[in-house]
Scaffold this active site. Structure first.
Site, PDB file in Angstrom:
ATOM      1  N   HIS A 155       0.853  -1.181   0.000  1.00  0.00           N
ATOM      2  CA  HIS A 155       0.000   0.000   0.000  1.00  0.00           C
ATOM      3  C   HIS A 155       0.894   1.237   0.000  1.00  0.00           C
ATOM      4  O   HIS A 155       1.976   1.223   0.598  1.00  0.00           O
ATOM      5  CB  HIS A 155      -0.874   0.018   1.266  1.00  0.00           C
TER       6      HIS A 155
ATOM      7  N   ASP B 193       0.982   3.915   1.634  1.00  0.00           N
ATOM      8  CA  ASP B 193       1.462   4.479   2.898  1.00  0.00           C
ATOM      9  C   ASP B 193       2.625   3.683   3.484  1.00  0.00           C
ATOM     10  O   ASP B 193       3.219   4.114   4.468  1.00  0.00           O
ATOM     11  CB  ASP B 193       0.313   4.618   3.926  1.00  0.00           C
ATOM     12  N   HIS B 194       2.953   2.534   2.876  1.00  0.00           N
ATOM     13  CA  HIS B 194       4.071   1.736   3.386  1.00  0.00           C
ATOM     14  C   HIS B 194       5.267   1.732   2.437  1.00  0.00           C
ATOM     15  O   HIS B 194       6.339   1.266   2.796  1.00  0.00           O
ATOM     16  CB  HIS B 194       3.607   0.310   3.680  1.00  0.00           C
TER      17      HIS B 194
END
Lengths: 505, 281
Positions: free
Chosen positions: A260, A262-263
């Site tokens: 994802h 955000d990672h």
């Protein structure tokens, strides 16, 4: 009354000098906040949240300390010792405020030194006030303009005023002096080097994709002895790493939990900084479940031209072309809860295990074991039996957490104001994250020593919502439980049971 | 004298205020402590993306021209939110379909539970209750869990609905988990197991006790769960308290999960999820 010391005696003078010293301290702080607001604010761990906050730092903080200093010095330089009451009231309130924070805020007492200093100053003023000569009629005179503006106090005021003007006039020189001081401090800062041998974890990003002023997107530094690994590279986190003084050039490898944004969003930046600031000759290892090849390849491609420019500019000795970018180290975990050791070197064993973040497949968590210390990072997941198994007996569990009541409330707000797609996303995320109370039950079941909640949903920009966020979690997990913030670290010295919290930013 | 009067009024006002304060916070807390809607502290389970069906009564009066009744609030709110928090999708059906009558006492300020509060500010569930599915038009085998809510209304139409009996028979034979609380298990009376025997015969289960029915003085309903289920051959179990409305009992017999009364909604829902293959959460 008889115990009071004689005016003009050596003791009287001594006490006045001490209290004067207290007043001077306040004056210096006040002038400091007025002239160099951020520098003094940093010393108090309170940089302005917004650029315009500098206005309040100069104004409010400056006036607090200048006011305390002013009345302190007046009390000493005039016959009105009673005026010491004013800084004493403020000091007492400051102490009360700090003690309140000790009770309600779950943060290490880094301002402990300040607290001690404030106690000492308060005691000095208290003694001066109570032992001061006050028997003669002169000392009971009302405070008037004439009795305040004595020769001494006027000279003092003028001195302070001139000092402030002089400091403002020489801002350019002060700036250059600071370049030397702060430049040396920042350049030589090495956050990880100061740690004892052991297993340590530092949050460079502890938030989620929903903007949080205290938490950028996930990125966790794991220090095991001399080795530094980074778990996930959320947007904004590379900057935090550098501000915390983590030498990114020394990073051994990156471990991704899933792909994802955000990672992985800062992976390109992280790989570039690791290479350029560390003169690496080998590309950075990026571990992750199958699919990590695509991610690494994509970032390598996006940063290819940048890397070429830098080699052309700085030369291969400074930025060796062989070390640019990253190299994917994929692993495929078998279905089930077994997990797989992905790193086994220098006493550190890293085990990857499957978690449940469907439709994200595969999503993994990691367990780190080093010299008798253990730590588990959940990654993004629903409550997972595999995690319960691998976290079993771990000393530190970093678990993602979502507070459903708060998320539903924000979803409803978005629905009401017509932001339907946002409302839908808020409804959907309930189905692939772990609720705060569920994380507490997992920590209880796995019998971990310490639970840290990160990837906090929703954002927790103010301390008062932390209690709301925890809900009834404390009923389920009786051990220590902390909500992560960027810059927060947990240190586990080798072969002990100790877990210390530290700030790195 | 004047002063004394004024002071007297003030004292009376203060005493009344304190009394009101104690009653407002003390009465609900006292009832919880006795066991009415006691907070659920047990293990919770989840079953992501799977489905549950809550079946309610459509009957809204106690006898001809009697008081208003219906489904008891917490008997659908508690399980509904356990299922949704357990990451399931939940539908609500009733014997007749359309708006489901709710027992008016359910949401009294000293009775209503936490899930009731949540329902009262939740337009999604309110909409599901206002536009419930009609059981005739629902394929029960598409759901992993069939949960029967109680309330006095259920004593009129759950145990006598052959449609409900058939639907539960189909669901049970398809390997689904069935059950309910309070008057809800009456809906199992006409269901059959795989071999064609009555589903409840020889099975361990619980439902509201005859003692609780007597204690609340509502004996005019056509069916009483303890009496009728025992008569159908069920191995009836229950707990008791000085008033049975404070008792709590849950029985799991394979895929048959039942709860004694309104206090059992949370636990029954979680045990149903567990029986349907859910994992701990």
């Amino acid at each position: 009354m008889n115990q009071k010391i004689k005016p003009g005696s050596k003791r009287d003078t001594g006490l006045r000098v001490l209290s004067g010293w207290v007043g001077l301290n306040f004056m210096v702080l006040g002038i400091g906040f007025l002239v160099l607001p951020e520098v003094f604010a940093t010393a108090f761990f309170m940089e302005p949240a917004r650029a315009v906050g500098i206005n309040s730092l100069r104004g409010d903080m400056g006036s607090l300390f200048l006011g305390m200093g002013f009345f302190c010095l007046l009390g000493v330089l005039t016959i009105h010792r009673r005026l010491l009451m004013i800084p004493m009231v403020f000091l007492s309130l400051v102490i009360v405020g700090r003690l309140t924070s000790v009770i309600v805020d779950d943060v290490p007492l880094i301002a402990g030194g300040a607290l001690v200093a404030e106690f000492v100053m308060l005691s000095i003023l208290l003694v001066t006030l109570f032992l001061s000569p006050g028997a003669t009629a002169k000392h009971h005179m009302p405070v008037t303009v004439r009795s305040i503006f004595t020769r001494f106090s006027v000279i003092g005021l003028v001195l302070v005023f001139v000092t402030i003007l002089a400091l403002f006039a020489s801002r350019s020189q002060i700036g250059m002096a600071l370049v030397h001081v702060i430049g040396k401090q920042l350049s030589s800062k090495d956050g990880a080097a100061e740690l004892p041998d052991g297993l340590h974890v530092i949050f460079a990003g502890s938030g989620s994709p929903i903007p949080d002023s205290k938490r950028v997107q996930p990125c966790i530094v794991v220090v095991a002895g001399k080795n530094i690994y980074i778990v996930d590279s959320g947007p904004g986190s590379t900057l935090r790493l550098e501000l915390m003084g983590i030498r990114v050039g020394q990073v051994q490898g990156v471990l991704l939990t899933h792909f994802h944004s955000d990672h992985i969003g800062n992976l390109g930046e992280l790989m570039l900084k690791c290479w350029a600031s560390g003169a690496r000759t080998k590309p950075l290892d990026v571990f992750g479940p199958s699919g990590v090849e695509t991610v690494v390849q994509g970032f390598n491609l996006a940063y290819a031209m940048d890397s070429q420019y830098r080699v052309a500019h700085h030369g291969p000795a400074t930025v060796p072309p062989s070390g640019m970018g990253g190299v994917a180290r994929p692993f495929a975990l078998p279905k089930g809860n077994d997990g797989q050791v992905v790193i086994d070197a220098d006493g550190l064993k890293v085990t990857a295990f499957l978690v449940d973040h469907r439709p994200v497949v595969q999503a993994v968590g990691y367990r780190f074991d080093y010299k008798g210390r253990s730590l588990v990072i959940s990654g993004d997941t629903l409550p997972a039996d595999s995690l319960r198994k691998h976290a079993n007996g771990a000393q530190l569990l970093l678990h993602e957490a979502l507070q459903p009541t708060m998320i539903r409330a924000i979803g409803t707000i978005n629905k009401d104001i017509g932001r339907t797609n946002v409302a839908n996303i808020f409804a959907d995320i309930l189905n692939y994250h772990t609720f705060t109370e569920e994380a507490a039950r997992i920590a209880r079941d796995a019998e971990v020593k310490y639970l840290v909640l990160y990837h906090t949903l929703p954002p927790l920009p103010v301390a008062v919502v932390k209690k709301t966020f925890l809900g009834e979690s404390e009923q389920f997990f009786k051990g220590p439980m902390t909500i992560a913030e960027d810059g927060m670290g947990f240190c586990m010295p080798a072969d002990s049971q100790e877990i210390q919290t530290k700030w790195f930013w | 004298m004047e002063l004394f009067k004024k002071r007297g009024i003030l004292i009376v006002a203060a005493v009344l205020l304190v009394f009101a304060f104690v009653a407002y916070f003390g009465l609900p807390a006292g009832l919880r402590a006795l066991g009415l809607h006691a907070p659920y502290k047990g293990q919770r389970y989840m079953l992501k993306d799977r489905t549950a069906l809550i079946v309610c009564t459509s009957h809204d009066t106690l006898g001809e021209g009697g008081a208003k009744t219906g489904v008891f609030g917490s008997e659908f709110t508690a399980p509904y939110y356990e299922f949704t928090d357990g990451r399931m999708r939940v539908e609500v059906a009733s014997i007749q379909g359309g708006p489901i009558p709710i027992e008016p006492i359910s949401f009294n300020w000293f009775i209503k539970s936490e899930p009731d509060e949540r329902y009262l500010s939740d337009p999604i569930l309110q909409d599901k209750i206002a536009h419930s599915l009609r059981i005739n038009e629902v394929d029960f085998t598409l759901y992993d869990i069939i949960y029967l809510a109680g309330g006095w209304g259920a004593a009129y139409d759950l145990g006598t609905s052959t449609v409900l009996g058939d639907k539960i028979t189909q669901a049970y034979r398809a390997g689904k988990v069935v059950g309910g609380v309070c008057h809800g298990p009456l809906g199992l009376l006409l269901a059959l197991d795989e071999k064609g025997h009555p589903l409840v015969k020889g099975r361990r289960l619980t439902a509201v006790t005859d003692k609780q029915v007597r204690e609340l003085g509502i004996t005019q309903t056509p069916q009483h769960p303890e009496r009728n289920l025992r008569a159908a051959g069920a191995l009836f179990e229950s707990s008791t308290a000085f008033r049975d409305m404070f008792a709590n009992h849950v029985t799991v017999d394979g895929r048959l999960v039942t709860g004694q009364n309104q206090n059992a909604g949370h636990e029954v829902a979680n045990k149903m999820i567990q029986a349907a293959g859910g994992t701990k959460r």
